[in-house]
Design a protein around this motif. Structure first.
Motif, short mmCIF file in Angstrom:
data_model
loop_
_atom_site.label_atom_id
_atom_site.label_comp_id
_atom_site.label_asym_id
_atom_site.label_seq_id
_atom_site.Cartn_x
_atom_site.Cartn_y
_atom_site.Cartn_z
N LEU A 175 0.52 -1.35 0.25
CA LEU A 175 -0.02 0.48 -0.40
C LEU A 175 0.66 1.36 -0.06
N SER A 176 2.19 1.32 0.66
CA SER A 176 2.85 2.02 0.56
C SER A 176 3.88 1.92 -0.18
N ASP A 177 3.56 1.37 -1.77
CA ASP A 177 4.61 1.68 -2.80
C ASP A 177 6.16 0.80 -2.39
N GLY A 178 5.91 0.70 -1.53
CA GLY A 178 7.00 -0.55 -1.17
C GLY A 178 6.87 -1.72 -1.88
N LEU A 179 8.38 -2.61 -1.66
CA LEU A 179 8.46 -3.65 -2.64
C LEU A 179 8.07 -4.91 -1.47
N ILE A 180 7.48 -5.47 -1.30
CA ILE A 180 7.50 -6.66 -0.33
C ILE A 180 7.83 -7.94 -1.26
N THR A 181 8.94 -8.61 -0.75
CA THR A 181 10.13 -9.28 -0.99
C THR A 181 9.96 -10.57 -0.47
N PRO A 182 10.85 -11.88 -0.76
CA PRO A 182 10.52 -12.56 0.35
C PRO A 182 11.46 -12.27 1.46
N ALA A 183 12.22 -11.42 1.52
CA ALA A 183 13.12 -10.77 2.58
C ALA A 183 12.28 -9.49 3.11
N GLY A 184 10.80 -8.82 3.24
CA GLY A 184 10.03 -7.85 3.50
C GLY A 184 10.41 -6.82 2.80
N LYS A 185 9.66 -5.82 3.27
CA LYS A 185 10.03 -4.69 2.40
C LYS A 185 10.96 -3.51 3.17
N ALA A 186 11.76 -3.93 3.78
CA ALA A 186 12.91 -3.77 4.01
C ALA A 186 14.08 -3.67 3.58
N VAL A 187 14.71 -2.82 2.18
CA VAL A 187 15.42 -3.71 1.64
C VAL A 187 15.82 -2.19 0.64
N ARG A 188 16.79 -2.13 0.18
CA ARG A 188 17.71 -1.81 -0.91
C ARG A 188 16.97 -2.45 -1.92
N VAL A 189 17.18 -1.62 -3.23
CA VAL A 189 17.31 -2.68 -4.44
C VAL A 189 17.70 -2.09 -5.85
N GLY A 190 18.47 -2.92 -6.55
CA GLY A 190 19.57 -2.35 -7.77
C GLY A 190 19.16 -3.47 -8.99
N SER A 191 19.84 -2.55 -10.22
CA SER A 191 19.98 -3.70 -11.30
C SER A 191 20.90 -3.55 -12.15
N VAL A 192 20.91 -4.56 -12.72
CA VAL A 192 21.53 -4.27 -14.50
C VAL A 192 21.22 -4.52 -15.63
N ILE A 193 21.42 -4.46 -16.42
CA ILE A 193 21.09 -5.05 -17.68
C ILE A 193 22.93 -5.49 -18.50
N VAL A 194 21.73 -6.96 -19.21
CA VAL A 194 22.67 -7.93 -19.56
C VAL A 194 22.61 -8.22 -21.09
N ARG A 195 23.64 -8.14 -21.95
CA ARG A 195 23.67 -8.71 -23.15
C ARG A 195 23.48 -10.17 -22.97
N ALA A 196 23.36 -10.88 -22.24
CA ALA A 196 23.05 -12.34 -22.19
C ALA A 196 21.31 -12.81 -22.43
N ARG A 197 21.52 -14.14 -22.33
CA ARG A 197 19.67 -14.56 -22.36
C ARG A 197 19.89 -15.59 -20.92
N PHE A 198 20.12 -14.75 -20.37
CA PHE A 198 19.74 -15.88 -18.68
C PHE A 198 18.69 -16.64 -18.30
N ALA A 199 17.78 -17.16 -18.15
CA ALA A 199 16.90 -18.15 -17.60
C ALA A 199 15.99 -17.20 -16.81
N PRO A 200 15.07 -16.83 -17.21
CA PRO A 200 14.55 -15.71 -16.59
C PRO A 200 14.09 -16.33 -14.94
N THR A 201 13.74 -15.41 -13.67
CA THR A 201 12.91 -16.20 -12.66
C THR A 201 11.78 -16.01 -12.85
N PRO A 202 10.99 -17.59 -12.38
CA PRO A 202 10.15 -17.23 -11.90
C PRO A 202 9.44 -16.51 -11.07
N ARG A 203 8.29 -15.86 -11.46
CA ARG A 203 6.96 -15.34 -10.62
C ARG A 203 5.89 -15.75 -10.16
N THR A 204 6.59 -15.51 -8.77
CA THR A 204 5.30 -17.20 -8.11
C THR A 204 3.69 -15.95 -8.17
#
Length: 286
Positions: A175-204
């Motif tokens: 409700l607060s716009d925070g991302l609720i993850t398997p480790a909860g909402k008290a988190v920081r998040v990062g990402s990169v874009i890669v030229r590779a075809r890694f197997a996607p992580t299933p969305r549960t």
């Protein structure tokens, strides 16, 4: 290199105390063990996010990659997004549970120095991929990453780490716009874009706020009660009220009473809530 090897690299890098300190010279870690997920850049959710958030400014993954490597021809199917979750430690969360209406100094340290850790991790991942001959970029570190106003959502940016992680199977929104993850909402998040075809992580999950108890049961209001200025209601998150409180009150408090410089620290809605350190809907068999 495959996703498993990259995940091992991220975990090993974060396990080094010199990389993951809560502040310079401290033996306390900024974050716990990371979670990693992946999605194809061709995933339809990325195109939906661009259309939904801001078609004039929001990036699909191929756009920041093309800005970084104009000499490389790459269609979305050639690229993937790798996202990670950095959970706040119990030390930081415990201190912050006792805080309010102003943030704890532990949280302010994690907000400032922890994001420096996150930026260093972004650079380390890009560097490791380069060592393997794999082009990659961290959108949030690009010079043309910028903030914008979304007609639908108010404050936004050209690339959202939380939304990238959502597509990568790492959580849903509260409700607060925070991302609720398997480790909860008290988190920081990062990402990169890669030229590779890694197997996607299933969305549960099938819905963008499926792991939020308010949306799942219609009962939880913990994050509403934690907000000092009523910026979270049953209607959602008032970004303008939230930002105004942080910029004019908590950032000033951090400068004058805590760290000696301004930090946009608050995060009270991320602790002392059922989704602080776990997905609270797991008990419902979801």
């Amino acid at each position: 290199m495959n996703l498993e090897e990259l995940t091992q690299f991220i975990g090993a890098w974060m396990a080094q105390p010199a990389n993951n300190g809560i502040e310079p010279g401290s033996d306390l870690p900024a974050f716990g063990a990371p979670l990693v997920g992946c999605a194809s850049a061709a995933d339809p959710l990325f195109a939906f996010l661009k259309k939904d958030i801001g078609p004039d400014f929001y990036w699909t993954p191929d756009e920041p990659f093309a800005r970084t490597f104009p000499e490389i021809e790459a269609v979305p199917e050639d690229l993937c997004v790798v996202a990670w979750i950095l959970p706040q430690t119990e030390h930081t969360r415990r201190a912050h549970r006792r805080a309010g209406p102003l943030p704890s100094i532990e949280w302010s340290r994690a907000r400032y120095y922890g994001e420096r850790v996150n930026n260093a991790l972004r650079r380390a991942v890009v560097g490791e991929l380069e060592r393997w001959g794999i082009p990659s970029c961290a959108p949030s570190l690009l010079p043309d990453w910028s903030r914008h106003l979304s007609e639908k959502y108010s404050f936004a940016s050209t690339w959202s780490e939380r939304h990238a992680a959502h597509v990568c199977g790492l959580g849903t929104f509260g409700l607060s716009d925070g991302l609720i993850t398997p480790a909860g909402k008290a988190v920081r998040v990062g990402s990169v874009i890669v030229r590779a075809r890694f197997a996607p992580t299933p969305r549960t999950y099938t819905h963008h706020n499926e792991w939020c108890l308010f949306h799942a049961e219609g009962k939880c209001s913990a994050c509403m009660r934690r907000c000092p200025v009523g910026a979270i209601t049953e209607a959602g998150h008032d970004k303008e009220k939230c930002k105004r409180y942080i910029r004019t009150v908590t950032a000033v408090h951090v400068e004058e009473e805590q760290l000696g410089f301004r930090v946009n620290s608050c995060g009270l809605c991320q602790t002392k809530v059922p989704c602080e350190f776990k997905n609270p809907t797991e008990r419902m068999g979801r």
